[in-house]
Design a protein around this motif. Structure first.
Motif, short mmCIF file in Angstrom:
data_model
loop_
_atom_site.label_atom_id
_atom_site.label_comp_id
_atom_site.label_asym_id
_atom_site.label_seq_id
_atom_site.Cartn_x
_atom_site.Cartn_y
_atom_site.Cartn_z
N VAL A 138 2.22 -0.98 -8.05
CA VAL A 138 1.35 0.24 -7.48
C VAL A 138 1.97 1.50 -8.13
CG1 VAL A 138 0.28 1.33 -5.69
CG2 VAL A 138 0.53 -1.42 -5.61
N GLU A 139 1.04 2.42 -8.78
CA GLU A 139 1.46 3.59 -9.03
C GLU A 139 1.44 4.60 -7.85
OE1 GLU A 139 1.38 3.81 -13.92
OE2 GLU A 139 -0.42 4.31 -12.83
N LEU A 140 2.38 5.72 -7.84
CA LEU A 140 2.03 6.94 -7.20
C LEU A 140 2.46 8.06 -8.18
CD1 LEU A 140 2.11 8.54 -4.56
CD2 LEU A 140 4.43 8.11 -4.38
N GLN B 75 0.80 -1.10 0.11
CA GLN B 75 0.03 -0.24 -0.09
C GLN B 75 0.85 1.26 -0.01
OE1 GLN B 75 -2.56 -0.20 3.43
NE2 GLN B 75 -3.77 -1.76 2.36
N LEU B 76 0.14 2.37 -0.59
CA LEU B 76 1.07 3.52 -0.88
C LEU B 76 0.17 4.81 -0.14
CD1 LEU B 76 2.63 3.71 -4.35
CD2 LEU B 76 3.77 2.98 -2.07
N ASN B 77 0.51 5.40 0.87
CA ASN B 77 -0.25 6.36 1.50
C ASN B 77 0.38 7.87 1.61
OD1 ASN B 77 -2.44 7.29 2.80
ND2 ASN B 77 -1.42 6.86 4.99
N HIS C 121 -1.87 8.00 -2.35
CA HIS C 121 -1.56 7.49 -3.90
C HIS C 121 -1.24 8.77 -4.95
CE1 HIS C 121 -2.51 3.20 -3.75
NE2 HIS C 121 -3.57 3.70 -3.20
N ARG C 122 -1.46 10.02 -4.21
CA ARG C 122 -1.23 11.01 -4.99
C ARG C 122 -0.82 12.29 -4.32
NH1 ARG C 122 -5.85 8.92 -7.04
NH2 ARG C 122 -5.81 9.01 -9.61
#
Length: 433
Positions: free
Chosen positions: A203-205, A110-112, A114-115
């Motif tokens: 996963v894209e950020l 997970q990325l936190n 995503h933007r």
């Protein structure tokens, strides 16, 4: 009197026919054999690939040196090379147990958030869970993040136990950063054999460009409810212009009956064409137009700031670059696509050719904004301006970090020089006035 002699056609002997048939049969057989050999080779490679893929580059080098050592020993009878080859092959055999085994991981990446905006902090979390019924030995995991690779040591996990790893994502530059996939790595300490298993998808950020807020009244755009009046005369619109004599083919609904009765001649209404505001934003990513990477990033920030204001005003908008037409349905979609803009080199001979190709299928614009760097010749701006006709308002944005932000007019073209992103709103207010 001329005598003509005719030769009877020569007949091919049965032996020649037989040889030709034999040649064709041999050619067909050779072709079939070649295709069969290729299929067998592909099948063999497919079968042995799981074995060869675990051999790391260092392992391939060790195996090659072992084979050469055996060859030297056999040719010259040097026993030392036999010992060397045996030792190298033994090292490969000793490495085999390190890649044997089966892991039962469940990995969540997970990325936190995503933007983020360039410069803001972004964190990632990788959670590894033992989903099997047996305890797992310590393992190593690799996680590609952008152009780098993060390595984590996963401790031994009991059944249903989990382990969390936190990592920071570098967001100092605008980009689309791809994190993952997470892979587990088994192998020996010498790096001869390496077995990897993929556990997650990438996963894209999105690292958005820095933007500045532009007031709606300072956007320098035409804002209208029913359309902007142009000088083009038409027979069907809402802005009345004048009356003229009836001509065959004119619609009877446009006949002005009161004037026709007074003059004794049919008279019809003429109108000035009205046009809804349509803005086209042309962002050139051509590398030769920019003096530095910072200048390129400032240009993207200017483009994104302008597009954000237009989207929020509900005005029709098209944003184009050399390799990408940005989505403009929502601000988030536009900012995501602006993160993907990358410099290009020599895709088009000049700005005019690029603008023509990029806007060929777009609606006719009422406002055109062209963004490029400081090294572009102003003549290229003027050449691109001629594509859009006299009814379109054209603004050229010339990006030059550190320069004095200013507004100038060159041969009827409004040139906005941007030295700092914070100067953009006040310059647009001056354009509006």
């Amino acid at each position: 009197m001329t005598l003509r002699t005719e030769r009877s056609p020569q007949r091919t002997s049965p032996a020649v026919h037989a040889l030709r048939s034999l040649g064709r049969a041999l050619g067909a057989a050779a072709g079939n054999a070649w295709r069969l050999a290729r299929q067998l080779a592909a099948l063999v490679l497919q079968r042995i690939r799981p074995v060869t893929d675990v051999v790391a580059p260092a392992g391939r080098l060790v195996f090659l040196v072992a084979v050469l050592a055996f060859a030297v020993s056999a040719l010259f009878g040097w026993v030392e090379f036999t010992y060397l080859a045996s030792t190298l092959l033994a090292a490969l055999l000793v490495a085999v147990p390190f890649i044997v085994g089966r892991a039962t991981y469940t990995v969540d990446l997970q990325l936190n958030p995503h933007r983020v905006v360039a410069g803001e902090r972004a964190l990632g979390q990788m959670t590894v869970t033992n989903s099997g019924e047996r305890a797992l030995l310590p393992a190593r995991m690799e996680l590609p993040v952008g152009s780098g690779i993060a390595e984590f040591v996963i401790p031994g996990l009991a059944p249903a136990a989990e382990h969390d790893e936190l990592f920071a994502v570098p967001t100092h530059r605008r980009a689309v950063i791809v994190a993952g996939p997470a892979i587990s790595v088994r192998g020996d300490q010498l790096g001869l054999l390496r077995r990897t298993v993929r556990w997650t998808e990438a996963v894209e950020l999105f690292v958005h460009p820095v933007t500045t807020r532009i007031a709606s009244s300072a956007a320098g755009l035409m804002r209208d409810l029913e359309g902007e009046i142009t000088k083009k005369i038409t027979s069907d619109d809402i802005s009345f212009h004048a009356l003229r004599a009836y001509e065959p083919g004119d619609a009877l609904r446009n006949v002005h009956w009161r004037t026709s009765a007074r003059t004794g001649q049919l008279m019809v209404r003429q109108f000035e064409e009205t046009r809804r505001t349509q803005l086209t934003l042309v962002h050139s990513a051509e590398n030769r137009y920019y003096a530095s990477e910072d200048e390129f990033e400032l240009a993207v920030s200017v483009t994104a700031s302008l597009a954000l204001r237009v989207i929020r005003d509900g005005t029709g908008l098209s944003v184009v670059s050399e390799k990408l037409a940005l989505r403009t349905a929502t601000p988030v979609a536009m900012l995501d696509d602006s993160s993907r803009i990358e410099p290009v080199s020599d895709l088009f001979p000049g700005l005019r050719e690029f603008a023509r190709a990029a806007t060929r299928r777009l609606p006719p614009p009422s406002v055109v904004m062209i963004v490029a760097g400081s090294t572009i010749d102003l003549a290229e701006f003027r050449a691109a301006q001629t594509l859009f006709g006299k009814d379109a308002t054209t603004l050229a944005f010339r990006i030059e970090p550190g320069a004095q932000s200013r507004l100038s007019t060159v041969s009827g073209l409004t040139v906005v020089t941007i030295g700092d992103l914070a100067d953009l709103p006040k310059l647009l207010r001056r354009v509006h006035r």
